[in-house]
Design an enzyme around this catalytic site. Structure first.
Site, PDB file in Angstrom:
ATOM      1  CB  CYS A  15      -3.187  -0.875   3.916  1.00  0.00           C
ATOM      2  SG  CYS A  15      -3.282   0.589   2.867  1.00  0.00           S
TER       3      CYS A  15
ATOM      4  CB  CYS B  22      -0.607   1.229   6.269  1.00  0.00           C
ATOM      5  SG  CYS B  22      -0.866   1.482   4.517  1.00  0.00           S
TER       6      CYS B  22
END
Length: 441
Positions: free
Chosen positions: A101, A222
């Protein structure tokens, strides 16, 4: 001069990014706050957590009297992070979506948006990390395209920026930043790099940021959060909308209706005597080193190997069983942050450093051996517990984070060696966590 500098700060709706924006404001910079929406789902109470986080980020901007923007990277997150997350799990690997991410979303999509759309002179986040550049040096950076070749021309970047561990070693987040590009890092400021978490909370309390101070610290995948991973991967589904799949409003090319991963029942088998101890819903759901919850057994058993062909999970008694320990691994091509690769490694083909494969675990002394394709062999000075395919080996030299590579091969376990199966070959790049269990994926 600094008053004219425009810094775009990523706001998550949490205390760290809020204090980061506050500190930038205090330095006299023109600050803009941006909230990224990368996942869109309801929690168990039917509340969209992302909307609440967005409201909290907006309130931070109101308190600090700075502009607020919101951007959506739901489609990008699905394509570049979550799809890879699912693919890795299906192969029996243990992915780290937080690292992906940061690489693809926060320090690529968001970074380009801040610079190209908002005219940022620099980008900031609330990560606990540092770089080798002072603020003014960051503002002086120019865009440098990453080379297409295997190794960067050493004269191309005369003063590469280094990624350094945070002053608060317990909160240090360089592990999650180990795949960030040199170009993005050169334009990034980490206002919390020299601070402790307790001091950050104190600053928030003294500056009317109580609404974020009281929030629980984000944990888990995430942007998705802390969930029961087995339930999340096997049960959550999405539906066909108007002939095409929509994920938070973004079209996704996949089957109209599906579960993320299909259950694949298999057996728990003792590695010591091949006894069948119980059953499970899918071998890919387990990571080496984790405790296996086996119905009817009160004593703890731990995952030591996985057989994707048969769908079996091999387990061993005791948290310190030798089948859990290995001292050799091979990565894919390593992403080196400052030097690609380090000069000492190029010169000697070997280099001593430290590595970790989980956030906050103690650094492990090791020796790297460079291969011609940019991959490395990592030999730990002492066998480590719970190495698994798909994890990232993150390398350190002193306070510098050198970069990382994904673990694609593992050496034999201490248990295998003890039993006399001293096979020197290493498992191929497969969906197994030990040699010879699976065909190539």
């Amino acid at each position: 001069m600094s008053a004219l500098r425009h810094v775009v700060c990523a706001l998550s709706g949490g205390v760290d990014s809020a204090v980061a924006a506050l500190l930038l404001r205090r330095r006299g910079y023109q600050v803009t706050g941006v909230f990224m929406k990368n996942w869109d789902s309801l929690d168990e109470q039917g509340i969209c957590a992302a909307d609440k986080d967005c409201e909290d980020a907006y309130k931070v901007c109101q308190i600090l009297d700075i502009p607020f923007h919101q951007v959506s990277y739901v489609k990008e997150y699905w394509n570049d992070v979550f799809s890879d997350f699912l693919n890795e799990y299906e192969k029996g690997r243990t992915p780290n979506p937080d690292i992906s991410c940061n690489k693809h979303i926060k320090f690529s999509c968001f970074h380009h948006y801040a610079v190209d759309n908002l005219g940022a002179d620099a980008v900031a986040t609330g990560h606990y990390a540092r770089t080798s550049l002072e603020d003014e040096e960051v503002f002086e950076q120019k865009h440098t395209k990453r080379p297409d070749g295997l190794f960067r021309n050493r004269f191309e970047v005369r003063n590469p920026v280094k990624l350094l561990q945070a002053a608060d070693s317990f909160k240090d987040q360089t592990f999650f930043l180990s795949q960030v590009s040199q170009d993005a890092l050169r334009r990034t400021i980490f206002p919390l790099g020299e601070l402790t978490k307790d001091f950050v909370k104190k600053i928030a309390a003294e500056n009317r940021l109580h609404h974020v101070l009281q929030k629980k610290e984000s944990m888990g995948i995430c942007f998705i959060g802390k969930r029961n991973l087995e339930h999340f991967l096997l049960q959550v589904s999405v539906s066909d909308v108007s002939g095409g799949l929509l994920w938070a409003g973004a079209p996704v090319v996949m089957k109209p209706v599906f579960q993320y991963l299909q259950p694949r029942p298999g057996k728990f088998i003792s590695i010591e005597d091949n006894r069948v101890l119980g059953t499970h819903k899918g071998w890919f759901l387990y990571t080496l080193g984790q405790r296996a919850k086996i119905s009817g057994l009160s004593e703890p058993w731990y995952v030591v190997e996985k057989d994707g062909t048969k769908g079996d999970v091999l387990v061993a008694p005791r948290v310190d069983h030798p089948a859990l320990y290995r001292d050799l691994l091979r990565t894919n091509r390593v992403h080196w942050i400052a030097e690609e690769p380090p000069a000492a490694l190029v010169r000697d083909k070997m280099m001593e450093c430290h590595f970790r494969f989980r956030h906050q675990m103690a650094l492990v002394p090791c020796v790297l051996t460079l291969n011609q394709d940019g991959t490395v062999w990592v030999t730990a000075v002492k066998a480590v517990r719970g190495l698994a395919l798909g994890q990232f080996a993150v390398f350190y030299k002193g306070e510098e984070c050198l970069g990382s590579g994904k673990i694609l091969r593992l050496g034999p376990s201490a248990y295998t060696l003890q039993k006399g199966k001293n096979r020197t070959r290493v498992a191929p790049e497969v969906s197994s966590d030990s040699p010879g269990l699976h065909p190539t994926s």
